[in-house]
Scaffold this motif. Structure first.
Motif, mmCIF file in Angstrom:
data_model
loop_
_atom_site.group_PDB
_atom_site.id
_atom_site.type_symbol
_atom_site.label_atom_id
_atom_site.label_comp_id
_atom_site.label_asym_id
_atom_site.label_seq_id
_atom_site.Cartn_x
_atom_site.Cartn_y
_atom_site.Cartn_z
ATOM 1 N N GLY A 203 24.758 -10.775 33.210
ATOM 2 C CA GLY A 203 24.098 -11.695 32.288
ATOM 3 C C GLY A 203 23.758 -12.971 33.026
ATOM 4 O O GLY A 203 23.034 -12.957 34.021
ATOM 5 N N ASP A 204 24.322 -14.093 32.576
ATOM 6 C CA ASP A 204 24.099 -15.371 33.264
ATOM 7 C C ASP A 204 25.260 -15.713 34.192
ATOM 8 O O ASP A 204 25.349 -16.826 34.708
ATOM 9 C CB ASP A 204 23.912 -16.493 32.223
ATOM 10 C CG ASP A 204 25.137 -16.660 31.344
ATOM 11 O OD1 ASP A 204 25.836 -17.663 31.498
ATOM 12 O OD2 ASP A 204 25.385 -15.778 30.490
ATOM 13 N N GLU A 205 26.155 -14.752 34.417
ATOM 14 C CA GLU A 205 27.329 -14.966 35.268
ATOM 15 C C GLU A 205 27.079 -14.387 36.658
ATOM 16 O O GLU A 205 26.440 -13.352 36.828
ATOM 17 C CB GLU A 205 28.552 -14.306 34.630
ATOM 18 C CG GLU A 205 29.859 -14.642 35.320
ATOM 19 C CD GLU A 205 31.055 -14.076 34.562
ATOM 20 O OE1 GLU A 205 31.982 -14.841 34.264
ATOM 21 O OE2 GLU A 205 31.031 -12.861 34.256
ATOM 22 N N ILE A 206 27.621 -15.071 37.672
ATOM 23 C CA ILE A 206 27.522 -14.618 39.062
ATOM 24 C C ILE A 206 28.914 -14.234 39.543
ATOM 25 O O ILE A 206 29.881 -14.967 39.325
ATOM 26 C CB ILE A 206 26.959 -15.729 39.970
ATOM 27 C CG1 ILE A 206 25.541 -16.113 39.546
ATOM 28 C CG2 ILE A 206 26.956 -15.277 41.434
ATOM 29 C CD1 ILE A 206 24.984 -17.303 40.304
ATOM 30 N N GLU B 172 18.461 -18.209 42.117
ATOM 31 C CA GLU B 172 17.911 -18.419 43.459
ATOM 32 C C GLU B 172 18.675 -19.529 44.178
ATOM 33 O O GLU B 172 19.043 -19.405 45.354
ATOM 34 C CB GLU B 172 16.431 -18.787 43.358
ATOM 35 C CG GLU B 172 15.696 -18.818 44.686
ATOM 36 C CD GLU B 172 15.357 -17.426 45.195
ATOM 37 O OE1 GLU B 172 15.210 -17.287 46.429
ATOM 38 O OE2 GLU B 172 15.260 -16.492 44.384
ATOM 39 N N LEU B 173 18.925 -20.602 43.469
ATOM 40 C CA LEU B 173 19.642 -21.738 44.053
ATOM 41 C C LEU B 173 21.088 -21.389 44.385
ATOM 42 O O LEU B 173 21.591 -21.677 45.484
ATOM 43 C CB LEU B 173 19.592 -22.909 43.062
ATOM 44 C CG LEU B 173 20.247 -24.214 43.511
ATOM 45 C CD1 LEU B 173 19.527 -24.791 44.716
ATOM 46 C CD2 LEU B 173 20.261 -25.213 42.363
ATOM 47 N N MET B 174 21.774 -20.751 43.445
ATOM 48 C CA MET B 174 23.187 -20.427 43.647
ATOM 49 C C MET B 174 23.402 -19.392 44.762
ATOM 50 O O MET B 174 24.338 -19.516 45.558
ATOM 51 C CB MET B 174 23.792 -19.908 42.333
ATOM 52 C CG MET B 174 23.827 -20.934 41.205
ATOM 53 S SD MET B 174 24.839 -22.393 41.544
ATOM 54 C CE MET B 174 23.569 -23.638 41.810
ATOM 55 N N VAL B 175 22.536 -18.393 44.820
ATOM 56 C CA VAL B 175 22.679 -17.357 45.859
ATOM 57 C C VAL B 175 22.461 -17.957 47.241
ATOM 58 O O VAL B 175 23.138 -17.583 48.207
ATOM 59 C CB VAL B 175 21.697 -16.195 45.590
ATOM 60 C CG1 VAL B 175 21.660 -15.240 46.781
ATOM 61 C CG2 VAL B 175 22.119 -15.432 44.331
ATOM 62 N N ASP B 176 21.525 -18.899 47.360
ATOM 63 C CA ASP B 176 21.321 -19.562 48.653
ATOM 64 C C ASP B 176 22.593 -20.255 49.113
ATOM 65 O O ASP B 176 22.957 -20.211 50.299
ATOM 66 C CB ASP B 176 20.181 -20.585 48.551
ATOM 67 C CG ASP B 176 18.809 -19.940 48.559
ATOM 68 O OD1 ASP B 176 18.726 -18.746 48.910
ATOM 69 O OD2 ASP B 176 17.824 -20.621 48.208
ATOM 70 N N VAL B 177 23.299 -20.884 48.189
ATOM 71 C CA VAL B 177 24.545 -21.566 48.538
ATOM 72 C C VAL B 177 25.614 -20.544 48.929
ATOM 73 O O VAL B 177 26.351 -20.726 49.909
ATOM 74 C CB VAL B 177 25.039 -22.441 47.369
ATOM 75 C CG1 VAL B 177 26.385 -23.093 47.716
ATOM 76 C CG2 VAL B 177 24.004 -23.515 47.037
ATOM 77 N N HIS C 35 20.514 -6.978 51.814
ATOM 78 C CA HIS C 35 19.956 -8.287 51.486
ATOM 79 C C HIS C 35 20.375 -8.732 50.088
ATOM 80 O O HIS C 35 20.337 -9.928 49.775
ATOM 81 C CB HIS C 35 18.431 -8.260 51.589
ATOM 82 C CG HIS C 35 17.924 -8.589 52.964
ATOM 83 N ND1 HIS C 35 18.121 -9.820 53.547
ATOM 84 C CD2 HIS C 35 17.243 -7.848 53.872
ATOM 85 C CE1 HIS C 35 17.586 -9.832 54.758
ATOM 86 N NE2 HIS C 35 17.044 -8.644 54.974
ATOM 87 N N ARG C 36 20.751 -7.780 49.250
ATOM 88 C CA ARG C 36 21.218 -8.135 47.913
ATOM 89 C C ARG C 36 22.678 -8.552 47.920
ATOM 90 O O ARG C 36 23.172 -9.137 46.957
ATOM 91 C CB ARG C 36 21.050 -6.947 46.960
ATOM 92 C CG ARG C 36 19.602 -6.491 46.811
ATOM 93 C CD ARG C 36 19.542 -5.219 46.001
ATOM 94 N NE ARG C 36 18.187 -4.685 45.925
ATOM 95 C CZ ARG C 36 17.877 -3.516 45.385
ATOM 96 N NH1 ARG C 36 18.832 -2.771 44.865
ATOM 97 N NH2 ARG C 36 16.631 -3.091 45.374
ATOM 98 N N LEU C 37 23.374 -8.230 49.025
ATOM 99 C CA LEU C 37 24.803 -8.497 49.099
ATOM 100 C C LEU C 37 25.150 -9.638 50.041
ATOM 101 O O LEU C 37 26.004 -10.470 49.736
ATOM 102 C CB LEU C 37 25.557 -7.245 49.577
ATOM 103 C CG LEU C 37 25.522 -5.996 48.706
ATOM 104 C CD1 LEU C 37 26.179 -4.854 49.460
ATOM 105 C CD2 LEU C 37 26.244 -6.240 47.405
ATOM 106 N N VAL D 208 21.636 -31.629 41.233
ATOM 107 C CA VAL D 208 20.268 -31.919 41.675
ATOM 108 C C VAL D 208 19.263 -31.178 40.797
ATOM 109 O O VAL D 208 18.244 -31.741 40.371
ATOM 110 C CB VAL D 208 20.081 -31.529 43.159
ATOM 111 C CG1 VAL D 208 18.629 -31.739 43.581
ATOM 112 C CG2 VAL D 208 21.021 -32.331 44.043
ATOM 113 N N LEU D 209 19.550 -29.899 40.505
ATOM 114 C CA LEU D 209 18.657 -29.117 39.653
ATOM 115 C C LEU D 209 18.547 -29.751 38.266
ATOM 116 O O LEU D 209 17.445 -29.851 37.695
ATOM 117 C CB LEU D 209 19.171 -27.678 39.535
ATOM 118 C CG LEU D 209 18.383 -26.753 38.595
ATOM 119 C CD1 LEU D 209 16.957 -26.555 39.100
ATOM 120 C CD2 LEU D 209 19.097 -25.410 38.447
#
Length: 542
Positions: free
Chosen positions: A396-399, A378-383, A320-322, A429-430
């Motif tokens: 850090g703040d990087e995905i 949360e928003l980015m992972v959903d996309v 679920h994390r991947l 939107v955010l």
């Protein structure tokens, strides 16, 4: 019984029953596979000598094998409670003193006899309970009562036992309470094979030792192949087993062997014998043991299901994390296979980084920074999951996300590009919501690169994660660093894959850190036949 107990890379407690030779190493063909970079493919071996004593020996491994913290240089004897160190994994050696010589005292003897057993009980028939209105024979009622009594006593004495070795010991212990046996053996079928292995063996008087227990392969074949319970009231004289050398040599006068049967699946066999009394077991005993074995099979199957559920819970949690929820279900159900270990894959790697987030963080309380990041992630992972990408990690703040590993699609590069565009749109939107409450907006730069990567589980045996590595990954990170706020920049190979569906501008060849040659990069302006998002417009473009 001798065994080693250890925890695998997922932290699950494992028990491995030792045979004459047990190999340990990183290679899948080893009896105990340890996925650890510092463990050699063939690292060590545990051996049992003719006297039943166990020894550990290093196989010339690169980093050595340790016993109770000391590196061993030669074949070293194991004592109960000793700890074998292989890489970062500790294997604890356990040996029941009462049964130390048990397994090597059990011999499944090939008789060379094509026997025909006349006294047998079919498991499926004896398992049936008649409804009350159909019972017109007291003996049927007594038989059913006996089944219920045995089932109740077995469940009461064993309870919810989570250790298979202890469970089998208790089952055999209960069998000795019910039947006048001199020896008892529980043989388990190794999963996905037809091989039967003695797991528990004991005699009625353990203080005198188990002795030499011989089991006729003729009888075992009858039990397993026909799924029948077999009784021999006097095996030495029974013509059906004449010539069965294992019976004669063992001086066995009475035997009962019944299958551990669950939903037509043979889990193993319970075997009891008597060397003292001729006709020690009766047909009624065989009926009772048959019912007993059925209940024991339920407990064993229940134990396996619990272990399977525990493993699936751990697997689900990690997946679920991947992966997206849909892909997690596909993998857990077995419809999709995840290959473990390093393998070459063609993949598209994405990095998305919040611009100037460090300076923003310096002026905010830590709790606020965490809150903002969690909302953004949360928003980015959903996309990412919507486009069936694999979330590799947060830096850090990087995905970091990947398309093409561990699950691949023909259009992975297109999925990655569409995802990057939608991430920018979602962030717009955010930001509108953040502006509405007086919060600072966020801006990200996204970099993508496509090519061959090495994908697999990496780390230590105590903490392993699925990831990708290689020059393609490093270059993707550098491309991300070169991308300006609100920009999506892609490498040349990524561009070739999606040039028909995007509009883009070619950037001047760029020098990236760690690259000896200039790199061709392209900034995406939008998708063809679709309005270009305002944040991706190039004001200077005509």
């Amino acid at each position: 019984m001798a065994k080693v107990i250890y925890r695998d890379k997922r932290g699950i407690r494992r028990t491995h029953v030792l045979e004459n030779t047990t190999t340990i190493g990183r290679h899948p063909r080893q009896d105990i596979q340890i996925l650890d970079r510092v463990v050699s493919k063939e690292h060590a071996v545990i051996e049992r000598d003719i006297e039943g004593q166990f020894f550990v020996r290093d196989l010339g491994s690169r980093n050595g094998t340790f016993l109770d913290g000391d590196k061993i240089n030669s074949r070293t004897r194991l004592i109960n409670g000793a700890t074998i160190g292989v890489g970062s994994t500790d294997l604890t050696f356990r040996e029941d003193p009462a049964t130390r010589d048990s397994q090597n005292k059990v011999t499944i003897h090939a008789d060379g006899l094509d026997s025909h057993v006349q006294d047998r009980i079919a498991q499926d028939l004896s398992a049936r309970f008649l409804s009350e209105d159909k019972i017109d024979d007291d003996s049927v009622l007594r038989r059913d009562y006996e089944k219920l009594r045995i089932a109740h006593e077995l469940s009461q004495s064993i309870g919810v036992e989570t250790d298979l070795d202890v469970l089998l010991e208790k089952i055999l212990e209960k069998a000795f309470e019910l039947f006048p046996a001199d020896h008892g053996v529980i043989l388990m079928r190794l999963e996905q094979t037809d091989r039967l292995v003695p797991m528990v063996v004991r005699g009625r008087d353990d203080s005198m030792g188990v002795g030499d227990v011989r089991i006729s392969r003729t009888i075992l074949n009858e039990v397993v192949e026909e799924k029948q319970a077999v009784l021999s009231s006097d095996a030495m004289k029974d013509d059906r087993f004449s010539g069965a050398h294992s019976i004669i040599l063992g001086n066995i006068r009475s035997t009962m062997s019944v299958p551990l049967l669950m939903d037509d699946e043979i889990l193993g066999v319970i075997h009891l014998d008597s060397t003292v009394e001729s006709g020690a077991f009766t047909r009624k005993d065989l009926q009772i043991l048959t019912g007993f074995a059925r209940q024991a099979a339920v407990l064993i199957k229940h134990h396996r299901l619990i272990k399977q559920m525990e493993e699936e819970i751990v697997v689900r949690e990690k997946l679920h994390r991947l992966l997206s929820p849909q892909l997690v279900e596909e993998v857990v159900s077995g419809r999709l296979q995840l290959k473990k270990g390093g393998e070459l894959r063609r993949a598209t790697v994405m990095f998305a980084d919040i611009r100037n987030f460090t300076s923003y963080s310096e002026n905010q309380p830590p709790q606020k920074v965490v809150e903002v990041l969690n909302e953004y992630f949360e928003l980015m992972v959903d996309v990412i999951f919507k486009h069936e990408g694999t979330l590799d990690k947060f830096i850090g703040d990087e995905i970091m996300a990947v398309w093409g590993a561990p699950i691949s699609h023909p259009d992975d590069t297109e999925r990655a590009v569409r995802c990057a565009i939608e991430m920018q749109e979602a962030l717009t939107v955010l930001n509108a919501n953040r502006q509405g409450v007086g919060e600072q907006t966020l801006r990200i730069g996204v970099g993508l690169n496509t090519g061959e990567v090495v994908a697999g589980y990496m780390g230590s045996t105590k903490s392993m994660n699925y990831t990708v590595m290689g020059d393609v990954v490093n270059t993707a990170a550098r491309i991300c660093s070169a991308a300006g706020p609100d920009h999506i920049v892609i490498g040349h190979d990524t561009y070739l894959d999606v040039m028909d569906i995007i509009t883009a501008e070619k950037l001047p060849p760029t020098e990236l850190k760690g690259k000896s040659n200039l790199v061709d990069m392209y900034r995406i302006r939008g998708l063809r036949n679709r309005p270009i998002h305002p944040t991706m417009r190039n004001p200077s473009a005509s």
